[in-house]
Design a protein around this motif. Structure first.
Motif, PDB file in Angstrom:
ATOM      1  N   LEU A  23       0.836  -1.218   0.000  1.00 29.71           N
ATOM      2  CA  LEU A  23       0.000   0.000   0.000  1.00 29.71           C
ATOM      3  C   LEU A  23       0.865   1.260   0.000  1.00 29.71           C
ATOM      4  O   LEU A  23       1.796   1.390   0.801  1.00 29.71           O
ATOM      5  CB  LEU A  23      -0.895   0.040   1.241  1.00 29.71           C
ATOM      6  N   TYR A  24       0.513   2.153  -0.924  1.00 27.69           N
ATOM      7  CA  TYR A  24       1.148   3.476  -1.000  1.00 27.69           C
ATOM      8  C   TYR A  24       0.054   4.527  -0.860  1.00 27.69           C
ATOM      9  O   TYR A  24      -1.048   4.360  -1.394  1.00 27.69           O
ATOM     10  CB  TYR A  24       1.857   3.673  -2.352  1.00 27.69           C
ATOM     11  N   ARG A  25       0.374   5.598  -0.143  1.00 25.87           N
ATOM     12  CA  ARG A  25      -0.567   6.722  -0.077  1.00 25.87           C
ATOM     13  C   ARG A  25       0.234   8.011   0.021  1.00 25.87           C
ATOM     14  O   ARG A  25       1.088   8.152   0.907  1.00 25.87           O
ATOM     15  CB  ARG A  25      -1.485   6.578   1.153  1.00 25.87           C
ATOM     16  N   PHE A  26       0.001   8.919  -0.941  1.00 24.17           N
ATOM     17  CA  PHE A  26       0.692  10.216  -0.965  1.00 24.17           C
ATOM     18  C   PHE A  26      -0.328  11.307  -0.717  1.00 24.17           C
ATOM     19  O   PHE A  26      -1.456  11.212  -1.192  1.00 24.17           O
ATOM     20  CB  PHE A  26       1.309  10.496  -2.348  1.00 24.17           C
ATOM     21  N   THR A  62       3.616  14.455   1.064  1.00 24.31           N
ATOM     22  CA  THR A  62       3.874  13.569   2.206  1.00 24.31           C
ATOM     23  C   THR A  62       3.652  12.136   1.758  1.00 24.31           C
ATOM     24  O   THR A  62       2.600  11.817   1.194  1.00 24.31           O
ATOM     25  CB  THR A  62       2.892  13.873   3.366  1.00 24.31           C
ATOM     26  N   LEU A  63       4.644  11.304   1.991  1.00 21.03           N
ATOM     27  CA  LEU A  63       4.507   9.879   1.664  1.00 21.03           C
ATOM     28  C   LEU A  63       4.033   9.183   2.936  1.00 21.03           C
ATOM     29  O   LEU A  63       4.834   8.798   3.776  1.00 21.03           O
ATOM     30  CB  LEU A  63       5.849   9.308   1.203  1.00 21.03           C
ATOM     31  N   ALA A  64       2.718   9.097   3.097  1.00 23.51           N
ATOM     32  CA  ALA A  64       2.166   8.576   4.364  1.00 23.51           C
ATOM     33  C   ALA A  64       2.321   7.061   4.457  1.00 23.51           C
ATOM     34  O   ALA A  64       2.556   6.534   5.539  1.00 23.51           O
ATOM     35  CB  ALA A  64       0.701   8.980   4.498  1.00 23.51           C
ATOM     36  N   LEU A  65       2.179   6.351   3.346  1.00 27.70           N
ATOM     37  CA  LEU A  65       2.393   4.892   3.324  1.00 27.70           C
ATOM     38  C   LEU A  65       3.324   4.572   2.166  1.00 27.70           C
ATOM     39  O   LEU A  65       3.107   5.033   1.040  1.00 27.70           O
ATOM     40  CB  LEU A  65       1.061   4.141   3.122  1.00 27.70           C
ATOM     41  N   ARG A  66       4.347   3.794   2.443  1.00 24.13           N
ATOM     42  CA  ARG A  66       5.329   3.461   1.399  1.00 24.13           C
ATOM     43  C   ARG A  66       5.503   1.958   1.295  1.00 24.13           C
ATOM     44  O   ARG A  66       6.473   1.394   1.804  1.00 24.13           O
ATOM     45  CB  ARG A  66       6.692   4.028   1.753  1.00 24.13           C
ATOM     46  N   GLY A  67       4.511   1.297   0.733  1.00 21.50           N
ATOM     47  CA  GLY A  67       4.648  -0.129   0.478  1.00 21.50           C
ATOM     48  C   GLY A  67       4.359  -0.991   1.693  1.00 21.50           C
ATOM     49  O   GLY A  67       5.152  -1.858   2.046  1.00 21.50           O
ATOM     50  N   LEU A  90      -3.277   4.176   7.231  1.00 19.97           N
ATOM     51  CA  LEU A  90      -3.352   2.736   6.932  1.00 19.97           C
ATOM     52  C   LEU A  90      -4.744   2.203   7.262  1.00 19.97           C
ATOM     53  O   LEU A  90      -5.375   1.519   6.438  1.00 19.97           O
ATOM     54  CB  LEU A  90      -2.278   1.989   7.737  1.00 19.97           C
ATOM     55  N   LEU A  91      -5.252   2.516   8.451  1.00 26.76           N
ATOM     56  CA  LEU A  91      -6.567   1.987   8.835  1.00 26.76           C
ATOM     57  C   LEU A  91      -7.664   2.509   7.908  1.00 26.76           C
ATOM     58  O   LEU A  91      -8.573   1.760   7.542  1.00 26.76           O
ATOM     59  CB  LEU A  91      -6.883   2.323  10.300  1.00 26.76           C
ATOM     60  N   ALA A  92      -7.568   3.789   7.514  1.00 27.86           N
ATOM     61  CA  ALA A  92      -8.582   4.344   6.609  1.00 27.86           C
ATOM     62  C   ALA A  92      -8.554   3.624   5.260  1.00 27.86           C
ATOM     63  O   ALA A  92      -9.606   3.344   4.668  1.00 27.86           O
ATOM     64  CB  ALA A  92      -8.356   5.846   6.428  1.00 27.86           C
ATOM     65  N   GLU A 103      -8.692   5.781  -0.417  1.00 30.17           N
ATOM     66  CA  GLU A 103      -8.177   4.933  -1.494  1.00 30.17           C
ATOM     67  C   GLU A 103      -6.662   4.994  -1.501  1.00 30.17           C
ATOM     68  O   GLU A 103      -6.093   6.094  -1.567  1.00 30.17           O
ATOM     69  CB  GLU A 103      -8.681   5.470  -2.853  1.00 30.17           C
ATOM     70  N   PRO A 104      -5.969   3.866  -1.443  1.00 34.56           N
ATOM     71  CA  PRO A 104      -4.515   3.924  -1.578  1.00 34.56           C
ATOM     72  C   PRO A 104      -4.144   4.352  -3.002  1.00 34.56           C
ATOM     73  O   PRO A 104      -4.889   4.076  -3.948  1.00 34.56           O
ATOM     74  CB  PRO A 104      -4.081   2.479  -1.307  1.00 34.56           C
TER      75      PRO A 104
END
Ligand code: ATP
Length: 220
Positions: free
Chosen positions: A10-13, A21-26, A50-52, A59-60
């Motif tokens: 999961l990635y989320r920018f 901001t790179l909130a989730l990086r894999g 992550l939980l959202a 959406e990731p």
């Protein structure tokens, strides 16, 4: 066996002007039925994001989420809402109680949502969280611990396969925290996959597994 909850890469920018901001990086993880896992990590490490994403509320930007084997990510909001209603109980920091309804009315409304499968009846849920005598109170009339337990009753109303809770004991004293923890452990013992984001050492100590996040990545 299919994991109740699976996330793969999961990635989320987030972008605000020139800032990214790179909130989730894999982030990859699985939580099995009956498992109680905790996501721990410093403030800003990506726990709420992550939980959202796992709940299908966000959406990731990359990667996939599967709930009970079905893809949750990259699907229309209506499909995500149905999957959430069918399989996921959600308890977030902002609270999930409607302010103008009593605890019992909140539960009744939740159980009437379209596509909800019938869960335990409202009286049993209130008894399980120790709120039978507060059924007719409105959220503003509840203590912090009572509000947390009422929120949990709502999250459990559809007997979910997956329970996601963001800091469910964040504002609570240690006695009330222990009560919430007992409820979460009991839920996992009944077969629900429970994933909790928490800073609390007591919550981490009770978990089957602690997943540590740092800067949007799972650390070993
Ligand atoms: N909607 C948003 N827009 C811009 N940046 C965001 C947004 N949501 C989160 N972030 C940023 O993403 C990063 C991860 O935030 P997140 O809330 O997931 O962390 P957290 O580990 O839950 O923190 P806390 O323990 O303080 O709740 C942070 O740098 C945060 O500022």
């Amino acid at each position: 066996m299919t994991a109740a909850l699976e996330a793969e890469s999961l990635y989320r920018f987030f972008r605000a002007g020139d800032e990214e901001t790179l909130a989730l990086r894999g982030v990859s993880l699985t939580v099995g039925a009956g498992e109680f896992a905790v996501v721990a990590g410093p403030s800003g490490s990506g726990k709420s994001t992550l939980l959202a994403c796992l709940a299908g509320l966000d959406e990731p930007d990359g990667g996939t989420v599967r709930i009970a084997g079905e893809p949750m990510s990259h699907r229309p909001e209506t499909v995500r809402a149905r999957l959430r209603a069918d399989h996921v109980g959600v308890l977030f920091q902002s609270g999930n109680l409607l302010a103008h309804l009593t605890v019992a009315q909140n539960l009744a409304l939740c159980r009437k949502l379209p596509s909800r499968k019938p869960g335990p009846d409202a009286d049993r849920l209130l008894e399980a969280v120790g709120l039978t005598t507060r059924a007719h109170a409105r959220p503003a009339e509840l203590s912090g611990g009572e509000a947390a337990r009422a929120g949990l009753a709502l999250a459990l109303a559809a007997d979910p396969a997956v329970l996601l809770a963001d800091e469910p004991t964040g504002e609570l004293d240690s006695v009330t925290e222990a009560q919430i923890l007992d409820l979460l452990l009991h839920r996992a013992a009944l077969g629900t996959a429970v994933l909790v984001a928490s800073h609390s050492p007591a919550v981490a100590a009770s978990a089957d597994r602690v997943i540590r996040l740092s800067d949007g990545k799972v650390t070993p």
